[in-house]
Design an enzyme around this catalytic site. Sequence first.
Site, PDB file in Angstrom:
ATOM      1  CG  ASN A  69      60.744  45.519  15.981  1.00 30.18           C
ATOM      2  OD1 ASN A  69      61.127  46.373  16.736  1.00 30.18           O
ATOM      3  ND2 ASN A  69      60.488  45.675  14.634  1.00 30.18           N
ATOM      4  CD  GLU A  85      55.929  37.480  10.039  1.00 33.50           C
ATOM      5  OE1 GLU A  85      55.703  37.888   8.977  1.00 33.50           O
ATOM      6  OE2 GLU A  85      56.338  38.373  11.284  1.00 33.50           O
ATOM      7  CB  THR A 121      57.668  41.709  19.275  1.00 34.00           C
ATOM      8  OG1 THR A 121      58.226  41.996  18.233  1.00 34.00           O
ATOM      9  CG2 THR A 121      57.801  42.273  20.616  1.00 34.00           C
ATOM     10  CG  ASP A 126      51.836  40.558  10.878  1.00 22.90           C
ATOM     11  OD1 ASP A 126      53.200  40.516  10.935  1.00 22.90           O
ATOM     12  OD2 ASP A 126      51.439  40.422   9.641  1.00 22.90           O
TER      13      ASP A 126
HETATM   14  P1  ITT Z   1      57.830  40.505  15.196  1.00 28.51           P
HETATM   15  O1  ITT Z   1      57.124  39.761  14.204  1.00 28.51           O
HETATM   16  O2  ITT Z   1      58.852  39.650  15.826  1.00 28.51           O
HETATM   17  O3  ITT Z   1      56.832  41.233  16.082  1.00 28.51           O
HETATM   18  P2  ITT Z   1      58.906  42.151  13.026  1.00 28.51           P
HETATM   19  O4  ITT Z   1      60.058  43.219  13.032  1.00 28.51           O
HETATM   20  O5  ITT Z   1      59.122  41.039  11.902  1.00 28.51           O
HETATM   21  O6  ITT Z   1      58.715  41.548  14.510  1.00 28.51           O
HETATM   22  P3  ITT Z   1      56.279  42.891  11.575  1.00 28.51           P
HETATM   23  O7  ITT Z   1      56.286  41.624  10.787  1.00 28.51           O
HETATM   24  O8  ITT Z   1      55.086  43.343  12.443  1.00 28.51           O
HETATM   25  O9  ITT Z   1      57.691  42.905  12.825  1.00 28.51           O
HETATM   26  O10 ITT Z   1      56.777  43.984  10.689  1.00 28.51           O
HETATM   27  C1  ITT Z   1      57.076  44.141   9.465  1.00 28.51           C
HETATM   28  C2  ITT Z   1      57.991  45.212   9.065  1.00 28.51           C
HETATM   29  O11 ITT Z   1      57.113  46.472   9.027  1.00 28.51           O
HETATM   30  C3  ITT Z   1      59.118  45.593  10.122  1.00 28.51           C
HETATM   31  O12 ITT Z   1      60.111  44.910  10.218  1.00 28.51           O
HETATM   32  C4  ITT Z   1      59.301  47.151   9.829  1.00 28.51           C
HETATM   33  O13 ITT Z   1      60.318  46.955   8.728  1.00 28.51           O
HETATM   34  C5  ITT Z   1      58.203  47.356   9.190  1.00 28.51           C
HETATM   35  N1  ITT Z   1      57.140  48.206  10.249  1.00 28.51           N
HETATM   36  C6  ITT Z   1      56.467  47.810  10.869  1.00 28.51           C
HETATM   37  N2  ITT Z   1      55.823  48.708  11.888  1.00 28.51           N
HETATM   38  C7  ITT Z   1      56.663  49.954  11.663  1.00 28.51           C
HETATM   39  C8  ITT Z   1      56.586  51.316  12.105  1.00 28.51           C
HETATM   40  O14 ITT Z   1      55.817  51.611  13.169  1.00 28.51           O
HETATM   41  N3  ITT Z   1      57.341  51.982  11.584  1.00 28.51           N
HETATM   42  C9  ITT Z   1      58.266  51.675  10.627  1.00 28.51           C
HETATM   43  N4  ITT Z   1      58.363  50.441  10.268  1.00 28.51           N
HETATM   44  C10 ITT Z   1      57.259  49.626  10.700  1.00 28.51           C
END
Ligand code: ITT
Length: 194
Positions: free
Chosen positions: A14, A43, A12, A72
């Site tokens: 994030n 993605e 990830t 995701d």
């Molecule tokens: P990776 O794909 O590299 O893991 P990402 O930030 O792009 O990281 P996602 O595609 O899974 O992760 O998430 C999409 C968005 O949804 C993320 O950037 C946040 O803005 C939101 N999000 C996901 N989980 C969340 C949470 O627990 N609390 C608040 N916002 C969240």
Amino acid sequence: MKNEEDVIYFITTNKYKFNEIKKLFENEKIPYQLKQLNLETIEIQTESVKENASFKLNNAKSKVNCSCFVEDAGFFVDDPLNGFPGLYSSYVFKTIGNEGILRLINNFKQSKAHFIAIIALFFKPLNKDFLFEGRVEGRVSERIKGSRGFGFDPIFIPNKIHNKTFAELKIEEKNKISHRGKAWKEMIKFLKKN
Ligand code: ITT
């Protein structure tokens, strides 16, 4: 010294997602060491979080030689936005942000929203992929509240906690009820059995 067999990579970009999962891992007695691999995954434009998670995993697992997983997640405002931003959560957060979402809503008391997380795991000992799902229901806060967490946390009030956003909760409190925490419980059950 642990060898590669004992390592599970969370792929990830994030760091907040990683920190939440790390906390969950620390509470469990599982014979694995959790490491973050900060790798941009591809993605796809799809209607389903599951499909996207599987695609992300397929793309990433060739890059490591041990068990690994991706996650995701998405934020869905069911009422009044019919599920928006959903699969576009990341892009919408970067473009209009929480302020932009709030501007689209009139009746906050009536609003409904949920988060979904799908963890896609490549489990090396069985040489197979597995999916684990978690979901949390709530509504949209009238204003941005709280300084913890990330993304849409400051505007999401879970049904289980009275009038507090995810961003007002400690990581442990969020993990207990969150989409990610629930998906993790499923994965931990699996890791303990296998
Ligand atoms: P990776 O794909 O590299 O893991 P990402 O930030 O792009 O990281 P996602 O595609 O899974 O992760 O998430 C999409 C968005 O949804 C993320 O950037 C946040 O803005 C939101 N999000 C996901 N989980 C969340 C949470 O627990 N609390 C608040 N916002 C969240």
